[in-house]
Design a protein around this motif. Structure first.
Motif: not given
Length: 300
Positions: A131-132, A136, A194, A197-199, A201
């Protein structure tokens, strides 16, 4: 109390903010300590800061010890009041400074707590990166361990402070002292994952800002938020013990020294003004070596 001590306190706080450039957290501690002493003055019917004597301070110290305050807490209060009275003396508000006669009680020497290598691995293994938020959390843990920065410094990092080409971060430390700290390949990969691919989102419902680490709503992650995340990582791991944010900083320094880094380098990386602040880690490494010797030498 006859004298308007609140005006003096206001002037002192402005001095700490403007001239000393202390953080709000530090200033809050000073304010709390000075107000506590004002309450004592009121209880003792001392109407002016000029009327405080060495004997009054001894009574105050006795009161603190009767309240079972730790020596470290008592030392902090006396240090705060010493600074306050030094300021009053500088401003010609008082004639004599009775706190110059008071010695600060020595704090108990405690070795910093740190994680062993296998314990750090347990923390890394506990993070699920599907998951995001997981990406993180991994980036936070990798960066804290890789750089030894304070949690407060971590929360203030911005995207522009990360240099992936040189693998360094620009850290805005205590007292507006900036320093560059390198990070390794594990933190490099975790940060890239991170950010890419996550921040984005996590930021989708948030106005644009450039703070590096964000919460689940996309807002800047606070110091408190990072502490909660670290606590959750510990809960999910197989490590049996407690964590406080500074343990990762202690671990960073201890592992560097155990692996041959020199003291001055560690001092620079930690952002310590004085070498004495860094020397406590030599006690940790010496104790580690002693235990290793006693455990493994056939004639120990």
């Amino acid at each position: 109390m006859v004298e308007n001590v609140n005006v003096m306190l206001k002037l002192f706080i402005e001095y700490l903010q403007i001239e000393r450039n202390y953080s709000q957290y530090t200033i809050g501690s000073y304010e709390f300590d000075v107000k506590d002493f004002f309450m004592f003055m009121n209880e003792q019917n001392i109407n002016s800061v000029n009327d405080v004597t060495y004997s009054d301070i001894r009574i105050y110290l006795t009161k603190l010890y009767e309240e079972r305050l730790a020596r470290k807490s008592v030392a902090r209060k006396i240090s705060s009041l010493r600074s306050f009275y030094k300021f009053l003396s500088r401003e010609k508000i008082i004639e004599e400074n009775p706190f110059t006669l008071v010695s600060i009680p020595k704090a108990e020497k405690r070795l910093p707590n740190f994680f062993y290598g296998e314990e750090m691995q347990q923390l890394f293994d506990a993070i699920k990166t599907e998951s995001p938020l997981g990406l993180r959390n991994l980036a936070i843990l990798e960066l804290l361990y890789a750089t030894g920065i304070r949690v407060g410094e971590c929360s203030q990092l911005r995207l522009k402070d990360v240099d992936f080409f040189l693998s360094t971060i620009l850290v805005h430390g205590k007292g507006s002292k900036d320093r560059y700290v390198p990070f390794g390949s594990f933190a490099h990969d975790a940060l890239e994952q991170y950010i890419h691919n996550a921040r984005k989102q996590l930021m989708k419902n948030q106005n644009t800002h450039d703070f590096l680490f964000v919460n689940y709503r996309g807002g800047p992650l606070t110091t408190r938020g990072i502490s909660v995340i670290l606590g959750k990582i510990l809960e999910d791991s197989s490590y049996n013990g407690k964590i406080h944010p500074h343990m990762l900083r202690h671990t960073f320094a201890t592992h560097l020294l155990q692996n041959g880094a020199d003291m001055r380098t560690v001092q620079e990386l930690l952002g310590h003004s004085f070498l004495s602040s860094t020397q406590k880690y030599t006690h940790v490494t010496n104790e580690y070596l002693r235990k290793s010797y006693m455990s493994h030498h056939p004639r120990a």
